[in-house]
Design an enzyme around this catalytic site. Structure first.
Site, PDB file in Angstrom:
ATOM      1  N   GLU A  86       0.831  -1.190   0.000  1.00 38.69           N
ATOM      2  CA  GLU A  86       0.000   0.000   0.000  1.00 38.69           C
ATOM      3  C   GLU A  86       0.876   1.255   0.000  1.00 38.69           C
ATOM      4  O   GLU A  86       1.941   1.272   0.606  1.00 38.69           O
ATOM      5  CB  GLU A  86      -0.911  -0.004   1.233  1.00 38.69           C
ATOM      6  CG  GLU A  86      -1.705  -1.300   1.387  1.00 38.69           C
ATOM      7  CD  GLU A  86      -2.496  -1.399   2.676  1.00 38.69           C
ATOM      8  OE1 GLU A  86      -2.870  -0.333   3.227  1.00 38.69           O
ATOM      9  OE2 GLU A  86      -2.755  -2.527   3.140  1.00 38.69           O
ATOM     10  N   GLU A 197      -9.905   5.574   2.876  1.00 40.85           N
ATOM     11  CA  GLU A 197     -10.266   4.795   4.053  1.00 40.85           C
ATOM     12  C   GLU A 197     -10.224   5.712   5.271  1.00 40.85           C
ATOM     13  O   GLU A 197      -9.326   6.547   5.395  1.00 40.85           O
ATOM     14  CB  GLU A 197      -9.295   3.633   4.249  1.00 40.85           C
ATOM     15  CG  GLU A 197      -9.553   2.800   5.511  1.00 40.85           C
ATOM     16  CD  GLU A 197      -8.513   1.701   5.718  1.00 40.85           C
ATOM     17  OE1 GLU A 197      -8.584   1.042   6.763  1.00 40.85           O
ATOM     18  OE2 GLU A 197      -7.632   1.525   4.849  1.00 40.85           O
TER      19      GLU A 197
END
Length: 282
Positions: A86, A197
């Site tokens: 990520e 997120e």
């Protein structure tokens, strides 16, 4: 590190409680803490991903929550053997002690349980360039109805050694995740995600007011909503190719949502984000 609840947990993501959402073509979303507005592709073999992401400074409600925008390169199951790589930007008061958006990397090999961490907080990601500071604040940031500033990130797998490299901007290699860290990602990824997120700790009994992206919904469009543009994936022959069959998912659309499109200038793109708590998101 003093701000962390424990030394062992510092720099780790909150463990995700996942379930299968039968309304989203098998894509699995979080049950408990994390909330997402993402675009994703699956069903093929992926060797990397690229996107340009505009940078904001979203408000985060308390020091134990965060707001991030990133790319995920994923393989394995969403049980306990999930492998992810990520990278993106995040606002995390607990991790950095402030509310600036910061460039970050992350990895895990066991669905965020025991392995992996942000940036260089554990051994794993190997930085090869001292001109790019991982964890550094990003400036300037985008402003509502004002200037829009984005960063371009590329993750790809070196076909010779199997390591996963990270490039920032145009041609600046930051470092790599060694192949040996992973199980499933030693081969290739089976899913790529792009998007935002947040953490909803419901500390006051209500949905958090932590913002995602600009803090405005996707429908407000350019200059107001956050975006990802020029989404691409890397194929087996190390070529950047357009996405096929991009799916969009917002697991709490009254709090944070997403709208996609495609055009000649931005290729595959989407707007996403939201304010968190509001009249329709109590």
């Amino acid at each position: 590190m003093v701000r962390a609840s424990s030394f062992r947990s510092f720099g780790k993501k909150l463990k995700r409680h996942v379930r299968r959402d039968t309304n989203s073509n098998g894509h699995e979303v979080t049950l408990k803490l994390g909330q997402h507005a993402v675009g994703y592709v699956s069903g093929d073999q992926y060797y990397g991903a690229k996107a340009s992401i505009n940078v904001w400074a979203p408000s985060v409600a308390n020091q134990y929550e965060f707001s991030l925008s990133q790319m995920w390169v994923i393989s394995g199951s969403f049980g306990d053997d999930l492998n992810t790589i990520e990278a993106g930007w995040q606002v995390s008061p607990e991790l950095y002690g402030d509310n600036y958006p910061r460039f970050f990397t992350y990895w895990t090999t066991d669905a965020y349980q025991a392995t992996g961490c942000y940036n260089l907080l554990c051994s794993g990601f190997v930085q090869t360039n001292n001109r790019i500071a991982i964890g550094a604040a990003i400036s300037p940031t985008s402003s509502y109805t004002g200037g829009q500033f984005d960063i371009s990130l590329l993750i790809w797998k070196d076909p010779k050694h199997g390591n996963w490299w990270l490039e920032f901007g145009s041609g600046v290699l930051v470092g790599y995740w060694p192949s040996f860290l992973f199980t499933h990602l030693r081969e290739h990824a089976t899913m790529v995600q792009f998007g935002g997120e947040t953490v909803n700790s419901r500390a006051s009994g209500f949905h958090t007011a932590t913002q995602m992206g600009s803090g405005h919904f996707a429908g407000e469009g350019f200059g107001k909503a956050s975006y990802f543009r020029n989404l691409q994936v890397v194929d087996w022959d190390n070529n950047l190719i357009p996405l096929s069959n991009l799916k969009l998912l917002a697991d709490h659309p009254n709090c944070y949502d997403i709208q996609g499109g495609i055009n000649r200038v931005w290729g595959d793109y989407f707007y996403y984000g939201g304010p968190g708590r509001n009249i329709r998101c109590p």
